[in-house]
Write a protein that holds these residues in place. Structure first.
Motif, PDB file in Angstrom:
ATOM      1  N   ASN A  53       0.827  -1.207   0.000  1.00 37.24           N
ATOM      2  CA  ASN A  53       0.000   0.000   0.000  1.00 37.24           C
ATOM      3  C   ASN A  53       0.861   1.257   0.000  1.00 37.24           C
ATOM      4  O   ASN A  53       0.531   2.243  -0.659  1.00 37.24           O
ATOM      5  N   GLY A  56       2.451   1.658  -3.332  1.00 40.52           N
ATOM      6  CA  GLY A  56       1.445   2.082  -4.309  1.00 40.52           C
ATOM      7  C   GLY A  56       0.881   3.459  -4.026  1.00 40.52           C
ATOM      8  O   GLY A  56      -0.050   3.894  -4.697  1.00 40.52           O
ATOM      9  N   LEU A  58      -1.084   4.277  -1.840  1.00 40.01           N
ATOM     10  CA  LEU A  58      -2.449   4.206  -1.344  1.00 40.01           C
ATOM     11  C   LEU A  58      -2.465   4.606   0.124  1.00 40.01           C
ATOM     12  O   LEU A  58      -3.503   4.890   0.698  1.00 40.01           O
ATOM     13  N   ASP A  59      -1.314   4.583   0.739  1.00 42.90           N
ATOM     14  CA  ASP A  59      -1.184   4.892   2.161  1.00 42.90           C
ATOM     15  C   ASP A  59       0.163   5.588   2.346  1.00 42.90           C
ATOM     16  O   ASP A  59       1.041   5.476   1.493  1.00 42.90           O
ATOM     17  N   ARG A  85      -0.362   8.244  -8.290  1.00 43.27           N
ATOM     18  CA  ARG A  85      -0.893   6.901  -8.586  1.00 43.27           C
ATOM     19  C   ARG A  85      -1.288   6.817 -10.047  1.00 43.27           C
ATOM     20  O   ARG A  85      -1.040   5.821 -10.722  1.00 43.27           O
ATOM     21  N   PHE A  91      -2.040  -0.678 -11.031  1.00 45.99           N
ATOM     22  CA  PHE A  91      -2.416  -1.695 -10.040  1.00 45.99           C
ATOM     23  C   PHE A  91      -3.084  -2.887 -10.689  1.00 45.99           C
ATOM     24  O   PHE A  91      -3.911  -2.745 -11.583  1.00 45.99           O
ATOM     25  N   PHE A  93      -5.180  -6.209  -9.063  1.00 44.61           N
ATOM     26  CA  PHE A  93      -5.677  -6.725  -7.790  1.00 44.61           C
ATOM     27  C   PHE A  93      -6.066  -8.192  -7.914  1.00 44.61           C
ATOM     28  O   PHE A  93      -6.400  -8.674  -8.996  1.00 44.61           O
ATOM     29  N   HIS A  97     -11.275  -6.051  -9.598  1.00 47.32           N
ATOM     30  CA  HIS A  97     -11.829  -4.703  -9.411  1.00 47.32           C
ATOM     31  C   HIS A  97     -12.121  -4.003 -10.729  1.00 47.32           C
ATOM     32  O   HIS A  97     -11.668  -2.895 -10.979  1.00 47.32           O
ATOM     33  N   LEU A  99     -15.140  -2.340 -13.197  1.00 48.06           N
ATOM     34  CA  LEU A  99     -16.491  -1.787 -13.044  1.00 48.06           C
ATOM     35  C   LEU A  99     -17.458  -2.689 -13.795  1.00 48.06           C
ATOM     36  O   LEU A  99     -17.327  -2.870 -15.006  1.00 48.06           O
TER      37      LEU A  99
ATOM     38  N   GLN B 319     -16.296   0.168  -2.655  1.00 46.15           N
ATOM     39  CA  GLN B 319     -15.187  -0.492  -3.345  1.00 46.15           C
ATOM     40  C   GLN B 319     -14.847   0.210  -4.653  1.00 46.15           C
ATOM     41  O   GLN B 319     -13.683   0.406  -4.992  1.00 46.15           O
ATOM     42  N   GLU B 320     -15.909   0.594  -5.360  1.00 41.67           N
ATOM     43  CA  GLU B 320     -15.703   1.276  -6.637  1.00 41.67           C
ATOM     44  C   GLU B 320     -14.963   2.597  -6.420  1.00 41.67           C
ATOM     45  O   GLU B 320     -14.063   2.957  -7.189  1.00 41.67           O
ATOM     46  N   LEU B 323     -11.383   1.885  -5.848  1.00 39.90           N
ATOM     47  CA  LEU B 323     -10.713   1.562  -7.101  1.00 39.90           C
ATOM     48  C   LEU B 323     -10.408   2.831  -7.891  1.00 39.90           C
ATOM     49  O   LEU B 323      -9.298   3.036  -8.380  1.00 39.90           O
ATOM     50  N   ALA B 326      -7.569   4.542  -6.481  1.00 38.20           N
ATOM     51  CA  ALA B 326      -6.322   3.859  -6.793  1.00 38.20           C
ATOM     52  C   ALA B 326      -5.875   4.186  -8.209  1.00 38.20           C
ATOM     53  O   ALA B 326      -4.694   4.330  -8.487  1.00 38.20           O
ATOM     54  N   PRO B 406      -8.449   5.172   0.325  1.00 35.05           N
ATOM     55  CA  PRO B 406      -8.470   4.178  -0.753  1.00 35.05           C
ATOM     56  C   PRO B 406      -8.198   2.757  -0.264  1.00 35.05           C
ATOM     57  O   PRO B 406      -8.824   1.814  -0.744  1.00 35.05           O
ATOM     58  N   VAL B 407      -7.290   2.597   0.702  1.00 37.30           N
ATOM     59  CA  VAL B 407      -6.959   1.250   1.176  1.00 37.30           C
ATOM     60  C   VAL B 407      -8.180   0.598   1.813  1.00 37.30           C
ATOM     61  O   VAL B 407      -8.553  -0.527   1.484  1.00 37.30           O
ATOM     62  N   LEU B 410     -10.920  -0.151  -0.819  1.00 36.33           N
ATOM     63  CA  LEU B 410     -10.662  -1.302  -1.680  1.00 36.33           C
ATOM     64  C   LEU B 410     -10.905  -2.605  -0.942  1.00 36.33           C
ATOM     65  O   LEU B 410     -11.343  -3.590  -1.516  1.00 36.33           O
ATOM     66  N   ARG B 411     -10.597  -2.598   0.350  1.00 29.18           N
ATOM     67  CA  ARG B 411     -10.718  -3.818   1.133  1.00 29.18           C
ATOM     68  C   ARG B 411     -12.175  -4.106   1.518  1.00 29.18           C
ATOM     69  O   ARG B 411     -12.525  -5.205   1.874  1.00 29.18           O
TER      70      ARG B 411
END
Lengths: 229, 413
Positions: A53, A56, A58-59, A85, A91, A93, A97, A99, B319-320, B323, B326, B406-407, B410-411
């Motif tokens: 994370n 990436g 993301l964190d 990003r 990414f 997954f 993920h 749509l 979740q969307e 994503l 991300a 985001p983390v 996503l989870r």
């Protein structure tokens, strides 16, 4: 050599659970160069997801320094991280993920939409990216009309369409059967051969075996850093 | 993120969940429907009242003298008794005013009562408005004939038993025509029909054509008003420029006639179409303000509905959202996406409401005597308000979506 793609210095990440502070990373120092193919391994709770994370964007780390492609990432705000990003990272997954209401091409276009690429160019590049993963004939299929392997290839096309400096895959074969897994891993091998930097998070040794360098984490620290082949 | 892509995304989200979209649209459509329908009715009523009051009841450029006001809103006992003590208006008051007036004007008198009119072969028309009028009344009221003529000043002065019929009465008594020259009975007295009026329509559902006009001094008048009293004296100025002079003169002569001292109030009412319209105008303005205010409350409720549905949506799409973040969506892009969806919902709801409102107004016009005139500003207002409500309702959900990490997102399963 030139500047490394990724440079982590003493990166720590703590999570707060009520009053308790749970350390997930306890000081990780790491350098990854361009066109490396790295697998990150480790048992659950070892901190590999946290590391991924942070890699990436993301964190953000609780402390320590993270330079990605020469840019210091640690102190950036949400919007700046989003742009990094978008530009630097692709990414992939475990659960794809995608749509569900959008076609394969629309899914691949999505990062370009956020990059502000005009519509016509978006389409052209999305179609090229899908062709690169052998899905040129599946442009207008929705995810539920595609097999698991095809879905993951759409996700890979989406990750590559922005020409990122880093492809970051989190258990990319976790939801696939062994035959399809082999296909996806072969695709990663090909991308790497074409010059792409790839980081793969996995707990399966035979998946990690595709990489040229294997990092093993334990209790928030790098336990081993082996180069193979 | 380009606007086109944002809107396309919002449109796709709405199409993906038709039931949810239906309720989102309903949230504002109901309010806008009533806004458009109600404003149409008020505007229609306004136009209608101006038309009817201006032409049919008061007549153009006309001052009407009455013993008591024709519209009395605070109907209290004291006032009623005061009105009852006032002297009645008489035909000779009209003659007096006519003789004294220096401004060019025509004076007419009228009284009316419900009566039954009988025709040949036992045909009868009940509940007819029978009016005893001066010959000048037809001119002051700008009545038009379908056939025949009005009675003359001389005939009226002699009190001849001549009648002018409203269209409905003529049709009821003479369904096959031939009313002219025929004999009808009013209060049992035979009258000769000299004219039939052109149709005049209806007022608040009452037909203006269910009427008969006879000379005030004819037998019907001598029977119903033996003292020569009248309900109204109408004074029509020769042109709009004379109206205020006529009003002032009529007031002065009537005060003199009733021997009022300067400090005493009028013991009669003076009315003009403009004054009656001013009264209606006040009602209409209250309606114009109050009804949309009620509609605004319903839009507020609609806004809360949208807010709630959008908050649920944020959770559903956690979740969307993760994503998208991300892949590079900035918080701002996420906010824009949800605002676009909420505003699109408001806009479409407004358009649906405008459509339904127009339909409702047309329906009311078709099945009731109430008229409806569509006010273009109410359509624009409806769509604008609805869009604004949608946009406002989207702010909180959009911010909540943009703030998701985001983390975590996503989870989220």
């Amino acid at each position: 050599m030139t500047t490394p793609l990724i440079e982590l210095v003493e990166v720590r990440k703590d999570y707060r659970l009520g009053a308790a502070v749970v350390p997930a990373l306890r000081g990780v120092t790491l350098r990854i160069d361009r066109n490396e193919y790295v697998a990150i391994m480790g048992p659950s709770g070892s901190g590999k997801s946290t590391l991924m994370n942070i890699l990436g964007c993301l964190d953000t780390p609780s402390s320590g320094r993270y330079r990605l492609n020469g840019q210091d990432v640690a102190g950036l705000d949400d919007a700046a991280l989003a742009r990094i990003r978008n530009r630097e990272i692709g990414f992939v997954f475990q659960s794809f993920h995608l749509l569900p209401r959008a076609t394969a091409r629309e899914n691949v276009e999505l990062p370009l939409v956020y990059a502000g690429v005009p519509r016509a160019e978006r389409r052209r590049r999305a179609e090229e990216a899908l062709a690169a993963v052998d899905l040129a004939d599946r442009l207008h299929h929705r995810p539920n009309e595609l097999s698991g392997g095809q879905r993951q290839r759409v996700a890979i096309a989406r990750a590559l369409v922005t020409r990122p400096s880093l492809l970051l895959a989190d258990e990319p074969t976790g939801n696939l059967d062994s035959h399809t897994s082999a296909e996806i891993l072969a695709l990663f091998d090909r991308l790497h051969a074409d010059g792409q930097t790839v980081i793969l998070v996995t707990h399966e040794p035979d998946v990690a075996a595709h990489a040229h360098r294997i990092l093993t984490l334990r209790d928030g620290r790098i336990e081993s850093d082996r180069r193979c082949r | 993120m380009p606007l086109g892509a944002t809107l396309a995304e919002a449109w796709r989200a709405l199409r993906a969940q038709p039931l949810r979209t239906f309720f989102l649209l309903l949230a504002t459509a109901v309010g806008v429907t009533f806004l458009v329908a109600v404003v149409s009715l008020v505007e229609g009523m306004d136009r209608y009242v101006r038309d009817v009051f201006g032409r049919e009841i008061y007549g153009i450029n006309t001052v009407i003298v009455r013993r008591r006001p024709s519209i009395d809103v605070d109907n209290d006992e004291v006032r009623r008794r005061a009105y009852a003590r006032r002297p009645r208006l008489r035909e000779d008051d009209a003659a007096y005013v006519q003789a004294k007036l220096e401004t060019p004007a025509v004076v007419a008198t009228m009284f009316d009562d419900a009566a039954e009119v009988r025709g040949p072969r036992g045909r009868r028309a009940g509940n007819v408005w029978a009016s005893g009028v001066s010959a000048s009344y037809f001119r002051v009221q700008q009545m038009e004939l379908a056939q025949g003529r009005f009675f003359s000043e001389a005939e009226a002065a002699r009190g001849e038993a001549l009648a002018v019929l409203g269209r409905d009465v003529a049709e009821a008594l003479f369904p096959d025509g031939g009313a002219l020259g025929a004999r009808v009975h009013l209060d049992g007295v035979p009258y000769r029909v000299v004219g039939v009026l052109a149709p005049r329509g209806s007022l608040f559902g009452l037909s203006l054509d269910r009427a008969i006009y006879v000379p005030a001094r004819s037998p019907f008048g001598r029977l119903r008003r033996p003292q020569g009293t009248v309900d109204a004296i109408l004074v029509q100025a020769a042109g709009p420029e004379w109206l205020s002079a006529v009003r002032w003169e009529v007031e002065s002569w009537m005060r003199l006639r009733h021997r009022l001292r300067p400090n005493e109030p009028n013991d009669f009412e003076l009315e003009t179409a403009d004054e009656a319209l001013a009264f209606w105008g006040r009602i209409a303005n209250v309606l114009r303000l109050a009804l949309p205010a009620l509609v605004a409350i319903s839009l507020l409720v609609g806004g809360v509905v949208i807010l709630n549905l959008m908050l649920v949506t944020v959770v559903e799409r956690t979740q969307e959202i993760g994503l998208r973040k991300a892949l590079g969506a900035t918080p701002r892009a996420i906010v824009q996406q949800f605002l676009a969806e909420a505003m699109l919902v408001g806009l479409l709801g407004g358009l649906v409401g405008v459509g339904l409102g127009l339909g409702l107004a047309a329906l009311v016009r078709a099945v009731s005597p109430l008229p409806a005139a569509v006010a273009p500003w109410s359509l624009a207002l409806g769509v604008a308000l609805s869009s604004a409500v949608g946009l406002a309702s989207g702010v909180l959900p959009a911010r909540r979506a943009a703030a998701l990490a985001p983390v975590e997102a996503l989870r989220y399963e």
